[in-house]
Write a protein that holds these residues in place. Sequence first.
Motif, PDB file in Angstrom:
ATOM      1  N   PHE A 143       2.235  -8.450  -3.410  1.00 52.83           N
ATOM      2  CA  PHE A 143       1.972  -8.272  -1.986  1.00 52.83           C
ATOM      3  C   PHE A 143       1.523  -9.649  -1.491  1.00 52.83           C
ATOM      4  O   PHE A 143       0.809 -10.361  -2.214  1.00 52.83           O
ATOM      5  N   HIS A 176      -0.125 -11.559   1.873  1.00 51.39           N
ATOM      6  CA  HIS A 176      -0.670 -11.616   3.234  1.00 51.39           C
ATOM      7  C   HIS A 176      -0.785 -13.075   3.608  1.00 51.39           C
ATOM      8  O   HIS A 176      -1.630 -13.796   3.055  1.00 51.39           O
ATOM      9  N   GLU A 181      -7.549 -11.984   6.970  1.00 48.31           N
ATOM     10  CA  GLU A 181      -6.534 -11.709   7.980  1.00 48.31           C
ATOM     11  C   GLU A 181      -7.055 -11.007   9.217  1.00 48.31           C
ATOM     12  O   GLU A 181      -6.330 -10.892  10.214  1.00 48.31           O
ATOM     13  N   TRP A 182      -8.316 -10.528   9.186  1.00 43.81           N
ATOM     14  CA  TRP A 182      -8.860  -9.832  10.356  1.00 43.81           C
ATOM     15  C   TRP A 182      -9.696 -10.749  11.238  1.00 43.81           C
ATOM     16  O   TRP A 182     -10.347 -10.293  12.181  1.00 43.81           O
ATOM     17  N   HIS A 201       1.544  -9.502  10.947  1.00 41.23           N
ATOM     18  CA  HIS A 201       0.345  -8.711  10.682  1.00 41.23           C
ATOM     19  C   HIS A 201      -0.282  -8.320  12.024  1.00 41.23           C
ATOM     20  O   HIS A 201       0.340  -8.485  13.090  1.00 41.23           O
ATOM     21  N   HIS A 202      -1.499  -7.793  12.009  1.00 44.81           N
ATOM     22  CA  HIS A 202      -2.113  -7.272  13.235  1.00 44.81           C
ATOM     23  C   HIS A 202      -2.247  -8.347  14.319  1.00 44.81           C
ATOM     24  O   HIS A 202      -2.292  -8.045  15.496  1.00 44.81           O
ATOM     25  N   TRP A 262       7.138  -1.571   4.640  1.00 41.51           N
ATOM     26  CA  TRP A 262       5.749  -1.165   4.399  1.00 41.51           C
ATOM     27  C   TRP A 262       4.982  -1.220   5.725  1.00 41.51           C
ATOM     28  O   TRP A 262       4.635  -2.296   6.209  1.00 41.51           O
ATOM     29  N   ASP A 308       1.845  -0.393   8.440  1.00 37.71           N
ATOM     30  CA  ASP A 308       0.377  -0.357   8.381  1.00 37.71           C
ATOM     31  C   ASP A 308      -0.158  -0.420   9.804  1.00 37.71           C
ATOM     32  O   ASP A 308       0.504  -0.981  10.673  1.00 37.71           O
ATOM     33  N   TRP A 318      -3.726   4.186  12.309  1.00 43.67           N
ATOM     34  CA  TRP A 318      -4.848   4.925  11.734  1.00 43.67           C
ATOM     35  C   TRP A 318      -5.475   5.783  12.833  1.00 43.67           C
ATOM     36  O   TRP A 318      -6.386   5.354  13.531  1.00 43.67           O
ATOM     37  N   ASN A 370       1.117   2.989   5.235  1.00 36.54           N
ATOM     38  CA  ASN A 370      -0.195   2.904   4.614  1.00 36.54           C
ATOM     39  C   ASN A 370      -1.244   3.788   5.282  1.00 36.54           C
ATOM     40  O   ASN A 370      -1.337   3.828   6.505  1.00 36.54           O
ATOM     41  N   ARG A 371      -1.967   4.492   4.446  1.00 37.66           N
ATOM     42  CA  ARG A 371      -3.098   5.289   4.910  1.00 37.66           C
ATOM     43  C   ARG A 371      -2.718   6.477   5.764  1.00 37.66           C
ATOM     44  O   ARG A 371      -3.546   7.046   6.470  1.00 37.66           O
ATOM     45  N   GLU A 385      -4.853   2.510  -1.065  1.00 33.60           N
ATOM     46  CA  GLU A 385      -5.274   1.132  -0.861  1.00 33.60           C
ATOM     47  C   GLU A 385      -6.605   0.879  -1.553  1.00 33.60           C
ATOM     48  O   GLU A 385      -7.564   1.621  -1.332  1.00 33.60           O
ATOM     49  N   PHE A 406     -11.335   5.180   2.592  1.00 34.70           N
ATOM     50  CA  PHE A 406     -10.337   5.628   3.569  1.00 34.70           C
ATOM     51  C   PHE A 406      -9.103   6.209   2.886  1.00 34.70           C
ATOM     52  O   PHE A 406      -8.096   6.430   3.515  1.00 34.70           O
ATOM     53  N   CYS A 450      -1.984  -0.328  -3.736  1.00 35.81           N
ATOM     54  CA  CYS A 450      -2.004  -1.746  -3.370  1.00 35.81           C
ATOM     55  C   CYS A 450      -3.450  -2.244  -3.483  1.00 35.81           C
ATOM     56  O   CYS A 450      -4.405  -1.519  -3.148  1.00 35.81           O
ATOM     57  N   TRP A 507      -7.308  -9.638   1.540  1.00 36.23           N
ATOM     58  CA  TRP A 507      -5.847  -9.687   1.602  1.00 36.23           C
ATOM     59  C   TRP A 507      -5.396 -11.081   2.042  1.00 36.23           C
ATOM     60  O   TRP A 507      -4.683 -11.782   1.344  1.00 36.23           O
TER      61      TRP A 507
HETATM   62  O1  FHN Z   1      -5.895  -3.816   8.106  1.00 30.74           O
HETATM   63  C1  FHN Z   1      -5.042  -3.876   7.014  1.00 30.74           C
HETATM   64  C2  FHN Z   1      -5.429  -5.000   6.122  1.00 30.74           C
HETATM   65  O2  FHN Z   1      -5.446  -6.182   6.842  1.00 30.74           O
HETATM   66  C3  FHN Z   1      -4.422  -5.089   4.999  1.00 30.74           C
HETATM   67  O3  FHN Z   1      -3.146  -5.332   5.529  1.00 30.74           O
HETATM   68  C4  FHN Z   1      -4.421  -3.774   4.244  1.00 30.74           C
HETATM   69  C5  FHN Z   1      -3.323  -3.802   3.178  1.00 30.74           C
HETATM   70  O4  FHN Z   1      -3.106  -2.559   2.679  1.00 30.74           O
HETATM   71  N1  FHN Z   1      -4.199  -2.636   5.114  1.00 30.74           N
HETATM   72  C6  FHN Z   1      -5.057  -2.548   6.282  1.00 30.74           C
HETATM   73  C7  FHN Z   1      -6.424  -2.066   5.964  1.00 30.74           C
HETATM   74  O5  FHN Z   1      -6.335  -0.764   5.513  1.00 30.74           O
END
Ligand code: FHN
Length: 409
Positions: free
Chosen positions: A21, A23, A34-35, A82-83, A172, A174, A177, A216-217, A231, A242, A255, A262
């Motif tokens: 993976f 990031h 990354e946040w 990414h976000h 993939w 993400d 949520w 994811n999630r 995760e 979570f 992951c 990440w």
């Molecule tokens: O917010 C994302 C985080 O930055 C990262 O990408 C992970 C990877 O599984 N997923 C989120 C947090 O649950």
Amino acid sequence: MIQQVSSKGLNWFQDVRFGMFIHWGLYAILAKQEWVMHTDRIPVPEYEKLVAQFNPTKFNAEEWVSIAADAGQKYMVITSRHHDGFSMYDTALSDYKVTNTPFGRDPIRELADAIAKRGDIKLGFYSSLLDWHHPAYRFREKSGLAWSDYLEFLHGQVRELCTNFGELACIWFDGDWPHHKLDETNAYFEAGGSFEYETLYNMIHMLQPDAVVLNNRHEKPLPGEDIQGFEQDLPGLNTAGFNTPNVYNLPLEVCMTINDHWGYSASDQNTKTTRHLVHLLVRSASAGGNYLLNVGPTPLGEIVPLHAERLRGVGKWLDAYGESVYGTRAGVIPPTSVAVSTRKGDTHYVHVLDYTSDSVKLSGVPESIQSAALLRDGTAVQMERQGDKTLLVLPEATRDPINTVVVLQ
Ligand code: FHN
């Protein structure tokens, strides 16, 4: 009717068991994972200034691919966006992209080319459903754009990814949520409507019939999602807070970060040992799951040397014991605190990860099992049946410092 991945694609995905993976993006420059745009509440115009600073002159796609290959990883999943909304490839749908930086190159194109040259690894893409930059995701009042404009962008990018980079392992997703509507930063997370998953997934399964879709999630995978993801946790566990404890009847993927983050974090020195990584890989495999292990490359485009070294350590172990991971399915011999199992047909692989004595006691070993031997060199292992228990005797000399694999047949 919602399509699913082909059985050929699903079998390939389950057989390969181990992926990388990645990031990587503008956030690497700030080196605070990354946040950072959200955690430091960096306004968009401020964050956009990073574009002019992004110049990973040490980026070498072949180097990244060879590290994955040396590690025994058979697919590489990279953050296409990414976000923070910054695209790490030459998308036609936004100017907020890597080819508009001093770097000027398309690292995802170069990765796809390096992977195509090798032929034994597949590329996959991470795509963020939420976007802290896009005017139709977060600023619709101000931009006057509609949610449908964001969907057009999102679906359009997924179409580009499924069309321009050869045969893929997975898409993939993400960032969807539903429960994440708690604090004043709603605007960061609040989707403006549905993501139109049926249309999105059918497009992917049409363009990439052998690629799996994971979201994811998602507590319970929706139709069209082929894999259930976990995760930072092994299937069924929820130490991360979570993950659902429910393991559905789907192929699984775990992951995890190689350290605690990440995206690149300069202060994060908590890198997992090779031994720990092998244990997580085989524990995932024993539960019927792949292990997608993450790296966060530096702003100069390098995979952190210690991370590469630990990955190569896993690869060295897989060179000797890969048979007990690749092509296997979930073990039928229940895990204990020190041992787990994987299975290939009537052959069972017991992974002895730790010791409390010279022998390991197992339950549920099939009656048909007649022999036990070290996978390492075929040396016979003393096996004793004690009622419904089976004892494997493993004196010091027979052990592997990382994971002793005993083949039961
Ligand atoms: O917010 C994302 C985080 O930055 C990262 O990408 C992970 C990877 O599984 N997923 C989120 C947090 O649950």
